[in-house]
Write an enzyme that holds these catalytic residues in place. Sequence first.
Site, PDB file in Angstrom:
ATOM      1  N   CYS A  47      32.611  48.471  34.001  1.00 39.52           N
ATOM      2  CA  CYS A  47      32.964  47.297  33.462  1.00 39.52           C
ATOM      3  C   CYS A  47      32.457  46.522  32.323  1.00 39.52           C
ATOM      4  CB  CYS A  47      33.768  47.023  34.757  1.00 39.52           C
ATOM      5  SG  CYS A  47      35.413  47.874  36.104  1.00 39.52           S
ATOM      6  N   HIS A  75      35.400  39.190  33.861  1.00 36.73           N
ATOM      7  CA  HIS A  75      36.017  40.392  34.164  1.00 36.73           C
ATOM      8  C   HIS A  75      37.002  40.459  34.991  1.00 36.73           C
ATOM      9  CE1 HIS A  75      36.941  44.495  35.328  1.00 36.73           C
ATOM     10  NE2 HIS A  75      36.175  44.225  36.890  1.00 36.73           N
ATOM     11  N   ASN A  87      42.740  45.591  36.258  1.00 39.84           N
ATOM     12  CA  ASN A  87      41.603  45.220  35.804  1.00 39.84           C
ATOM     13  C   ASN A  87      41.370  46.606  35.008  1.00 39.84           C
ATOM     14  OD1 ASN A  87      38.993  46.358  35.602  1.00 39.84           O
ATOM     15  ND2 ASN A  87      38.401  45.799  37.995  1.00 39.84           N
TER      16      ASN A  87
HETATM   17  O1  UT7 Z   1      35.824  46.468  38.314  1.00 40.22           O
HETATM   18  C1  UT7 Z   1      35.068  47.141  39.375  1.00 40.22           C
HETATM   19  C2  UT7 Z   1      35.129  46.072  40.388  1.00 40.22           C
HETATM   20  N1  UT7 Z   1      36.439  46.441  41.244  1.00 40.22           N
HETATM   21  C3  UT7 Z   1      35.781  45.000  41.762  1.00 40.22           C
HETATM   22  O2  UT7 Z   1      35.134  43.902  41.584  1.00 40.22           O
HETATM   23  C4  UT7 Z   1      37.225  44.706  43.042  1.00 40.22           C
HETATM   24  C5  UT7 Z   1      37.070  44.236  43.787  1.00 40.22           C
HETATM   25  N2  UT7 Z   1      37.687  44.114  45.705  1.00 40.22           N
HETATM   26  C6  UT7 Z   1      38.873  43.663  45.509  1.00 40.22           C
HETATM   27  O3  UT7 Z   1      39.329  42.985  44.603  1.00 40.22           O
HETATM   28  C7  UT7 Z   1      39.601  43.782  46.113  1.00 40.22           C
HETATM   29  O4  UT7 Z   1      38.578  44.072  47.509  1.00 40.22           O
HETATM   30  C8  UT7 Z   1      40.751  44.753  46.510  1.00 40.22           C
HETATM   31  C9  UT7 Z   1      41.714  44.071  45.704  1.00 40.22           C
HETATM   32  C10 UT7 Z   1      40.198  46.271  46.287  1.00 40.22           C
HETATM   33  C11 UT7 Z   1      41.506  44.737  48.649  1.00 40.22           C
HETATM   34  O5  UT7 Z   1      41.768  43.876  48.577  1.00 40.22           O
HETATM   35  P1  UT7 Z   1      41.056  42.986  49.905  1.00 40.22           P
HETATM   36  O6  UT7 Z   1      40.911  41.052  50.485  1.00 40.22           O
HETATM   37  O7  UT7 Z   1      39.157  43.156  50.280  1.00 40.22           O
HETATM   38  O8  UT7 Z   1      41.651  43.901  50.904  1.00 40.22           O
HETATM   39  P2  UT7 Z   1      40.612  44.885  52.535  1.00 40.22           P
HETATM   40  O9  UT7 Z   1      40.224  46.878  51.460  1.00 40.22           O
HETATM   41  O10 UT7 Z   1      39.578  43.810  52.993  1.00 40.22           O
HETATM   42  O11 UT7 Z   1      42.226  45.003  52.994  1.00 40.22           O
HETATM   43  C12 UT7 Z   1      43.182  44.975  53.885  1.00 40.22           C
HETATM   44  C13 UT7 Z   1      43.674  45.014  54.984  1.00 40.22           C
HETATM   45  C14 UT7 Z   1      43.352  45.756  55.348  1.00 40.22           C
HETATM   46  O12 UT7 Z   1      44.261  46.817  56.327  1.00 40.22           O
HETATM   47  P3  UT7 Z   1      44.016  45.857  58.029  1.00 40.22           P
HETATM   48  O13 UT7 Z   1      43.196  46.708  57.980  1.00 40.22           O
HETATM   49  O14 UT7 Z   1      43.292  44.355  58.060  1.00 40.22           O
HETATM   50  O15 UT7 Z   1      45.496  46.496  58.464  1.00 40.22           O
HETATM   51  C15 UT7 Z   1      44.013  47.055  53.747  1.00 40.22           C
HETATM   52  O16 UT7 Z   1      44.540  48.524  54.757  1.00 40.22           O
HETATM   53  O17 UT7 Z   1      45.129  45.179  53.488  1.00 40.22           O
HETATM   54  C16 UT7 Z   1      45.283  46.514  53.734  1.00 40.22           C
HETATM   55  N3  UT7 Z   1      45.300  46.935  52.287  1.00 40.22           N
HETATM   56  C17 UT7 Z   1      46.724  46.482  51.632  1.00 40.22           C
HETATM   57  N4  UT7 Z   1      47.678  46.392  52.286  1.00 40.22           N
HETATM   58  C18 UT7 Z   1      49.117  46.380  50.999  1.00 40.22           C
HETATM   59  C19 UT7 Z   1      44.644  47.706  51.265  1.00 40.22           C
HETATM   60  N5  UT7 Z   1      45.047  48.023  50.528  1.00 40.22           N
HETATM   61  C20 UT7 Z   1      46.850  46.723  50.238  1.00 40.22           C
HETATM   62  C21 UT7 Z   1      47.618  46.893  49.811  1.00 40.22           C
HETATM   63  N6  UT7 Z   1      48.496  46.900  49.684  1.00 40.22           N
HETATM   64  N7  UT7 Z   1      47.392  48.259  47.920  1.00 40.22           N
END
Ligand code: UT7
Length: 334
Positions: A112, A254, A284
């Site tokens: 990215c 980004h 993204n």
């Molecule tokens: O471009 C290169 C660099 N990339 C980035 O910078 C991306 C960085 N990361 C992110 O943008 C975020 O971490 C994500 C969007 C990928 C994920 O969001 P998050 O708020 O960090 O979620 P998380 O991984 O901490 O998960 C929180 C909860 C989990 O459930 P529990 O364990 O709390 O029950 C996940 O299983 O949200 C759940 N979850 C989802 N639920 C519904 C994770 N993805 C999804 C989803 N829909 N798509």
Amino acid sequence: MTRAAVLSGLGGWLPPRVVTNDDLPAELDTSDHWIRSRTGIARRHFADPGSATSDLAVEAGARALASSGTPHADAVILATTTPDRICPATAPEVATRLGLADAAAFDLNAACTGFMCGLACAAGMIATGVTDRVLVIGAETYSSILDPLDRGTAPIFGDGAGAVVLRAGDPDEPGAIGHIDLGSDGSGAELVGVNGGGSRQRLSDGPEREGERYLTMAGREVFKHAVMRMTASCQTVLERAGRDVDDVDRLVAHQANIRIVHQLADQLRIDRGRVVTNIDRVGNTAAASVPLALLHGVADGAVRPGQQTLLTAFGAGFTWGSTLLTWPELVLRD
Ligand code: UT7
């Protein structure tokens, strides 16, 4: 007098197929509400199978050249993580299809951050007299490496291409690329990337390893690094330029996640009203993210001539990069 690279053209292209959050497969067990509230994304564009990164890059490149007022460039730098094939590079084909006979052309992979690295390469090539006009393209077809059943990545990424033309000019002109900060930290290599298909993990090892051709991401960890690294990189560029955050009219970061962009702005103490974003409509788009955000910002009237515009990106590797420029007068061409 010192030669500087001056931004003189801007263009972009999105494949026509729009996929809304509600269009995503039910097996993902996600929702429009979750995706919008946790990422800011409402929809993205996916290239149809049969369309490759070069197709997107040619469309974006042609528009950037038209915007620059001349169809000529003597070099093409294509920033991409999703080239048409491993070898040869995609940029020579893009250059040929754009009619840029004999142009220097190579791919650049910094995920990215690729577009920011492309700007730095182009600026160096122009400053040292290697080239006079460089087309820098960020183009991606992430749909080709997304696991359609991974809800941690499938709703996040989209396809697209953005491009700029840099020409030789004066360091004091609007659009001159001045200070640039680039960096990397390979200790984060395992946290986001595609494991299979390279020399380390060969895809011929068996069908059970099919999943290794997909992008995986430890989202929460990557999120923290993204905010931290882009904040520090922006501060470095501002310091080198002798500027303060109050001088920044527009922050074009980004577009990985709207919460990352907002936390970055908060850390820098830049009012969120000065943030340019298009993540709601494109997701993204990796190396295409910054030029597409610029394009949509200019088209919407959010990015205007004379504004101090801070560009920053973070990506797999880890890699990061930032620069500050006075936004120039540009004509967009469809
Ligand atoms: O471009 C290169 C660099 N990339 C980035 O910078 C991306 C960085 N990361 C992110 O943008 C975020 O971490 C994500 C969007 C990928 C994920 O969001 P998050 O708020 O960090 O979620 P998380 O991984 O901490 O998960 C929180 C909860 C989990 O459930 P529990 O364990 O709390 O029950 C996940 O299983 O949200 C759940 N979850 C989802 N639920 C519904 C994770 N993805 C999804 C989803 N829909 N798509």
